[in-house]
Each structure stands twice: as structure tokens, then as C-alpha cells.
Scaffold this active site. Sequence first.
Site, PDB file in Angstrom:
ATOM      1  N   CYS A 191       0.468   6.819  16.060  1.00 18.18           N
ATOM      2  CA  CYS A 191      -0.845   7.415  15.757  1.00 18.18           C
ATOM      3  C   CYS A 191      -0.870   8.834  16.314  1.00 18.18           C
ATOM      4  CB  CYS A 191      -1.950   6.582  16.416  1.00 18.18           C
ATOM      5  SG  CYS A 191      -3.545   7.414  16.484  1.00 18.18           S
TER       6      CYS A 191
ATOM      7  N   GLN B  62     -15.224   2.060  -5.977  1.00 23.93           N
ATOM      8  CA  GLN B  62     -14.489   0.953  -5.364  1.00 23.93           C
ATOM      9  C   GLN B  62     -13.008   1.316  -5.272  1.00 23.93           C
ATOM     10  OE1 GLN B  62     -15.884  -3.033  -7.267  1.00 23.93           O
ATOM     11  NE2 GLN B  62     -16.597  -1.433  -8.648  1.00 23.93           N
TER      12      GLN B  62
ATOM     13  N   TYR C  17       0.818  -1.215   0.000  1.00 23.56           N
ATOM     14  CA  TYR C  17       0.000   0.000   0.000  1.00 23.56           C
ATOM     15  C   TYR C  17       0.852   1.265   0.000  1.00 23.56           C
ATOM     16  CZ  TYR C  17      -4.035  -2.949   0.266  1.00 23.56           C
ATOM     17  OH  TYR C  17      -4.983  -3.889  -0.063  1.00 23.56           O
TER      18      TYR C  17
ATOM     19  N   ALA D 287     -13.019   4.936 -20.850  1.00 26.25           N
ATOM     20  CA  ALA D 287     -13.804   5.833 -19.991  1.00 26.25           C
ATOM     21  C   ALA D 287     -13.639   7.298 -20.389  1.00 26.25           C
ATOM     22  CB  ALA D 287     -13.385   5.631 -18.537  1.00 26.25           C
TER      23      ALA D 287
ATOM     24  N   HIS E  52     -14.614   1.095  -0.548  1.00 24.25           N
ATOM     25  CA  HIS E  52     -13.475   0.225  -0.202  1.00 24.25           C
ATOM     26  C   HIS E  52     -12.333   1.010   0.449  1.00 24.25           C
ATOM     27  CE1 HIS E  52     -14.893  -2.981  -3.310  1.00 24.25           C
ATOM     28  NE2 HIS E  52     -15.614  -2.975  -2.228  1.00 24.25           N
TER      29      HIS E  52
ATOM     30  N   CYS F 159      -6.139   3.835  12.912  1.00 25.75           N
ATOM     31  CA  CYS F 159      -5.472   3.309  14.108  1.00 25.75           C
ATOM     32  C   CYS F 159      -6.347   2.235  14.743  1.00 25.75           C
ATOM     33  CB  CYS F 159      -5.209   4.422  15.121  1.00 25.75           C
ATOM     34  SG  CYS F 159      -4.455   3.788  16.641  1.00 25.75           S
TER      35      CYS F 159
ATOM     36  N   GLY G  67     -16.191   1.114 -15.698  1.00 22.01           N
ATOM     37  CA  GLY G  67     -14.845   0.593 -15.498  1.00 22.01           C
ATOM     38  C   GLY G  67     -14.704  -0.402 -14.376  1.00 22.01           C
TER      39      GLY G  67
HETATM   40  C1  BV8 Z   1     -17.933  -8.421   2.069  1.00 29.85           C
HETATM   41  C2  BV8 Z   1      -9.616  -2.311  -1.528  1.00 29.85           C
HETATM   42  C3  BV8 Z   1     -19.684  -8.869   3.682  1.00 29.85           C
HETATM   43  C4  BV8 Z   1      -8.235  -2.790  -1.300  1.00 29.85           C
HETATM   44  C5  BV8 Z   1     -10.936  -4.125  -2.535  1.00 29.85           C
HETATM   45  C6  BV8 Z   1     -18.122 -15.754  -3.133  1.00 29.85           C
HETATM   46  C7  BV8 Z   1     -19.128 -15.236  -3.897  1.00 29.85           C
HETATM   47  C8  BV8 Z   1     -19.454 -13.897  -3.751  1.00 29.85           C
HETATM   48  C9  BV8 Z   1     -18.767 -13.051  -2.867  1.00 29.85           C
HETATM   49  C10 BV8 Z   1     -17.764 -13.590  -2.120  1.00 29.85           C
HETATM   50  C11 BV8 Z   1     -17.449 -14.906  -2.239  1.00 29.85           C
HETATM   51  N1  BV8 Z   1     -16.440 -15.148  -1.394  1.00 29.85           N
HETATM   52  C12 BV8 Z   1     -16.102 -13.997  -0.763  1.00 29.85           C
HETATM   53  C13 BV8 Z   1     -16.913 -13.063  -1.187  1.00 29.85           C
HETATM   54  C14 BV8 Z   1     -16.927 -11.714  -0.752  1.00 29.85           C
HETATM   55  C15 BV8 Z   1     -15.767 -10.898  -1.375  1.00 29.85           C
HETATM   56  C16 BV8 Z   1     -15.745 -11.050  -2.863  1.00 29.85           C
HETATM   57  O1  BV8 Z   1     -16.523 -10.435  -3.568  1.00 29.85           O
HETATM   58  N2  BV8 Z   1     -14.787 -11.886  -3.344  1.00 29.85           N
HETATM   59  C17 BV8 Z   1     -14.697 -12.101  -4.817  1.00 29.85           C
HETATM   60  C18 BV8 Z   1     -13.251 -12.066  -5.228  1.00 29.85           C
HETATM   61  C19 BV8 Z   1     -15.403 -13.378  -5.162  1.00 29.85           C
HETATM   62  N3  BV8 Z   1     -16.113  -9.539  -1.014  1.00 29.85           N
HETATM   63  C20 BV8 Z   1     -15.689  -9.084   0.185  1.00 29.85           C
HETATM   64  O2  BV8 Z   1     -14.973  -9.677   0.955  1.00 29.85           O
HETATM   65  C21 BV8 Z   1     -16.220  -7.698   0.523  1.00 29.85           C
HETATM   66  N4  BV8 Z   1     -16.805  -7.703   1.842  1.00 29.85           N
HETATM   67  O3  BV8 Z   1     -18.475  -9.113   1.232  1.00 29.85           O
HETATM   68  O4  BV8 Z   1     -18.405  -8.236   3.364  1.00 29.85           O
HETATM   69  C22 BV8 Z   1     -20.766  -7.873   3.374  1.00 29.85           C
HETATM   70  C23 BV8 Z   1     -21.480  -7.955   2.188  1.00 29.85           C
HETATM   71  C24 BV8 Z   1     -22.547  -7.059   1.948  1.00 29.85           C
HETATM   72  C25 BV8 Z   1     -22.843  -6.038   2.836  1.00 29.85           C
HETATM   73  C26 BV8 Z   1     -22.096  -5.984   4.026  1.00 29.85           C
HETATM   74  C27 BV8 Z   1     -21.040  -6.883   4.260  1.00 29.85           C
HETATM   75  C28 BV8 Z   1     -15.083  -6.661   0.543  1.00 29.85           C
HETATM   76  C29 BV8 Z   1     -14.399  -6.608  -0.778  1.00 29.85           C
HETATM   77  C30 BV8 Z   1     -13.447  -5.398  -0.820  1.00 29.85           C
HETATM   78  C31 BV8 Z   1     -12.021  -5.831  -1.124  1.00 29.85           C
HETATM   79  N5  BV8 Z   1     -11.194  -4.650  -1.338  1.00 29.85           N
HETATM   80  N6  BV8 Z   1     -10.200  -2.993  -2.693  1.00 29.85           N
HETATM   81  C32 BV8 Z   1      -7.308  -2.513  -2.465  1.00 29.85           C
HETATM   82  O5  BV8 Z   1      -7.646  -1.707  -3.340  1.00 29.85           O
HETATM   83  O6  BV8 Z   1      -6.209  -3.081  -2.424  1.00 29.85           O
HETATM   84  S1  BV8 Z   1     -11.595  -4.942  -3.917  1.00 29.85           S
HETATM   85  C33 BV8 Z   1     -10.724  -4.284  -5.287  1.00 29.85           C
HETATM   86  O7  BV8 Z   1     -10.904  -5.240  -6.294  1.00 29.85           O
HETATM   87  C34 BV8 Z   1     -11.311  -2.998  -5.864  1.00 29.85           C
HETATM   88  O8  BV8 Z   1     -11.719  -2.083  -4.879  1.00 29.85           O
HETATM   89  C35 BV8 Z   1     -12.481  -3.514  -6.695  1.00 29.85           C
HETATM   90  O9  BV8 Z   1     -13.617  -3.686  -5.903  1.00 29.85           O
HETATM   91  C36 BV8 Z   1     -11.976  -4.864  -7.130  1.00 29.85           C
HETATM   92  C37 BV8 Z   1     -11.380  -4.745  -8.479  1.00 29.85           C
HETATM   93  O10 BV8 Z   1     -12.363  -4.673  -9.389  1.00 29.85           O
HETATM   94  P1  BV8 Z   1     -12.415  -3.517 -10.508  1.00 29.85           P
HETATM   95  O11 BV8 Z   1     -12.293  -2.184  -9.872  1.00 29.85           O
HETATM   96  O12 BV8 Z   1     -13.591  -3.833 -11.312  1.00 29.85           O
HETATM   97  O13 BV8 Z   1     -11.044  -3.734 -11.341  1.00 29.85           O
HETATM   98  P2  BV8 Z   1     -10.687  -4.920 -12.369  1.00 29.85           P
HETATM   99  O14 BV8 Z   1      -9.264  -4.779 -12.666  1.00 29.85           O
HETATM  100  O15 BV8 Z   1     -11.222  -6.212 -11.884  1.00 29.85           O
HETATM  101  O16 BV8 Z   1     -11.555  -4.556 -13.689  1.00 29.85           O
HETATM  102  C38 BV8 Z   1     -11.271  -3.361 -14.388  1.00 29.85           C
HETATM  103  C39 BV8 Z   1     -12.416  -3.197 -15.381  1.00 29.85           C
HETATM  104  O17 BV8 Z   1     -12.246  -1.934 -16.023  1.00 29.85           O
HETATM  105  C40 BV8 Z   1     -12.418  -4.288 -16.466  1.00 29.85           C
HETATM  106  O18 BV8 Z   1     -13.765  -4.710 -16.675  1.00 29.85           O
HETATM  107  C41 BV8 Z   1     -11.873  -3.552 -17.706  1.00 29.85           C
HETATM  108  O19 BV8 Z   1     -12.518  -3.978 -18.876  1.00 29.85           O
HETATM  109  C42 BV8 Z   1     -12.295  -2.106 -17.426  1.00 29.85           C
HETATM  110  N7  BV8 Z   1     -11.362  -1.122 -18.016  1.00 29.85           N
HETATM  111  C43 BV8 Z   1      -9.999  -1.192 -18.071  1.00 29.85           C
HETATM  112  N8  BV8 Z   1      -9.500  -0.063 -18.640  1.00 29.85           N
HETATM  113  C44 BV8 Z   1     -10.589   0.734 -18.935  1.00 29.85           C
HETATM  114  C45 BV8 Z   1     -11.772   0.061 -18.510  1.00 29.85           C
HETATM  115  N9  BV8 Z   1     -13.014   0.573 -18.667  1.00 29.85           N
HETATM  116  C46 BV8 Z   1     -13.096   1.817 -19.254  1.00 29.85           C
HETATM  117  N10 BV8 Z   1     -12.000   2.532 -19.664  1.00 29.85           N
HETATM  118  C47 BV8 Z   1     -10.741   2.024 -19.531  1.00 29.85           C
HETATM  119  N11 BV8 Z   1      -9.688   2.735 -19.959  1.00 29.85           N
END
Ligand code: BV8
Length: 228
Positions: free
Chosen positions: A132, A87, A52, A215, A105, A113, A171
Site C-alpha cells: 500500500c 453500477q 479483477y 444504448a 459499486h 487498503c 442498460g
Molecule cells: C446490499 C461490483 C445491503 C463488482 C456488483 C434477495 C433479494 C433481494 C436482494 C438480495 C437478496 N439476497 C441478497 C440480496 C442483496 C444483493 C442482491 O441484490 N443480490 C441479487 C443477485 C439477488 N445485493 C447486495 O449484496 C448489495 N448490497 O444489498 O447491501 C444494503 C442495501 C441497501 C442499502 C444499504 C445496504 C451489493 C450488490 C453489489 C454487487 N456488486 N458489481 C463487479 O462488478 O464485479 S453487482 C454487478 O452486477 C453490477 O455492478 C450490476 O449491479 C449487476 C449487473 O447488473 P447489470 O449491470 O444490469 O448487468 P446485466 O448483465 O445483468 O444486464 C445488462 C442489461 O443491459 C440487460 O438488461 C440487457 O438487456 C441490457 N443491454 C445489453 N446490451 C445493451 C443493453 N442495453 C442497451 N444497449 C445495449 N447495447
Amino acid sequence: MRIVVLTGAGVSAESGVPTFRDADGLWEGHDPMTVATPEAFDHDPTLVQRFYDERRTALTRVQPNAAHQALARLEAELGDDLCLVTQNVDDLHERGGSQRVHHMHGRLRAAWCTACDARHDWEATLVDRPPCPACGSAQLRPDVVWFGEVPYDMEAIEEALWACDLFVSIGTSGVVYPAAAFVHYAIGNGRQTLELNLDESDTSSDFHQSRRGPATELVPAWVDEVLR
Ligand code: BV8
């Protein structure tokens, strides 16, 4: 018209912020389960803090793009009728001019802290375990939501999704929940839905309309449409 916009890494890609799942994405070099979970932090805090710290430092080398600026223009016109949810942990929406951004996120430029629960705007590194500013203890972590942790602002976001007329996703690959389920919330409430994305996402087929392209082209064009 009340609009909820959800953005993902794709909105910052053209600013030089790596996405997660694309070819040169963050998850290429790192297994998310070793750098983006509370367990990973307990197991190897130095590795996680470095991951980070590098991303926080890299923010000094990037600028908001035309997509961020267009969304700020939309906010200026629509006021509270726009709810912008991201996100992304970068601050390019704010630097692009957006005043009200729900960082579901968390934020890279913030430290949390875990001793006194205070949160601080933070530009520097954390790997050197700085004290902190509130309680002095060396238990600062990045103020980001890791896998398995509850996202921020969910109540306000669900309320806005319930009240909106249009849900727009920009995106994002639609892989991470609960963000990936927002289109289903909106459709379940009989709302219109639009996706603006470079490639097909995991939820493209769920949207009423899905447009392909970068985008920086799609977002200004769509904002002009809405404001015309
Ligand atoms: C939770 C912060 C309970 C840190 C992030 C099984 C099934 C379903 C869900 C789960 C499961 N097992 C576990 C889960 C839950 C889990 C989850 O979803 N896991 C997945 C992997 C299966 N989720 C959690 O744990 C969440 N918490 O569920 O708590 C709850 C639920 C409901 C209500 C209350 C409580 C917490 C998840 C948060 C994790 N932290 N980020 C950090 O940044 O390091 S996630 C991180 O990854 C991002 O924040 C974002 O969310 C995700 C990445 O996705 P994208 O942003 O979409 O990026 P990606 O690269 O994947 O895609 C880019 C897109 O852009 C592509 O489509 C591409 O085509 C497009 N693109 C590229 N260039 C361009 C473009 N578009 C336009 N123009 C361009 N130029």
C-alpha cells in the site's frame, strides 16, 4: 428538470465491456459467489484478484461510446440538475466526459487498503500483492462493492431520487439491489420514470415508459429530446 440517471453494464456493452447476465456475460464464466463476495476473497484471494486484474487490464482496450458521450453532454447542459449513478466499475463515463459520477459499486481503477483504509487510483495488477503506498502493508483489494457489502454514496443517491422529477434507467437487468429498487423509490415519490434497454428487464413493467434498442441509439436520441 431534475433528472437521476442509473446505468448498468448495457451502457458499456457496445464499447466491448462484457455484461454480466447476457449470453457471453461475465457470470457465464464465473459464479459471482466465488469471485464477487468478501467470503470468496478470504477463501481464494488469488482467484478473485486475477478476475479483477483481467477486467482492469481489459479497460485499456475499450473506448467510451455515443451513449457515454451523450450523458456527458446532458451533464454539461443540466449541471447539478443531473445526478448520474452507475453500477459499472469501468471508467467509461469519465472518459466519455462526465465530471460527476456516483460509482455505487466502486471502481476497477482503484485499490482499497484494508489495513489503513486508504484508497488509491490503481492501473496495475493486485495479484502480486503490491505494498500500500500509504502504509506499506500488502492488503490491497479491488475498490469494488461485493455482494453483501454496502453500496457507496447511498445517502446522496437517495436524496437525489427524492428530489428528482424524472428517473431514467439505462442498460440494466434490474436484478441487483438496492439499484433495482430505485424505480420504486421514484414511483413511490410520484416521479416520472423511463427505461432505455435492449431487452425486457426484471423491472420493465414498473416504468411509466420503456424503450427498446441499443444504448448508442436510444441515449443520444433521448438526450436530444431533453435538450431541445
Ligand atoms: C446490499 C461490483 C445491503 C463488482 C456488483 C434477495 C433479494 C433481494 C436482494 C438480495 C437478496 N439476497 C441478497 C440480496 C442483496 C444483493 C442482491 O441484490 N443480490 C441479487 C443477485 C439477488 N445485493 C447486495 O449484496 C448489495 N448490497 O444489498 O447491501 C444494503 C442495501 C441497501 C442499502 C444499504 C445496504 C451489493 C450488490 C453489489 C454487487 N456488486 N458489481 C463487479 O462488478 O464485479 S453487482 C454487478 O452486477 C453490477 O455492478 C450490476 O449491479 C449487476 C449487473 O447488473 P447489470 O449491470 O444490469 O448487468 P446485466 O448483465 O445483468 O444486464 C445488462 C442489461 O443491459 C440487460 O438488461 C440487457 O438487456 C441490457 N443491454 C445489453 N446490451 C445493451 C443493453 N442495453 C442497451 N444497449 C445495449 N447495447
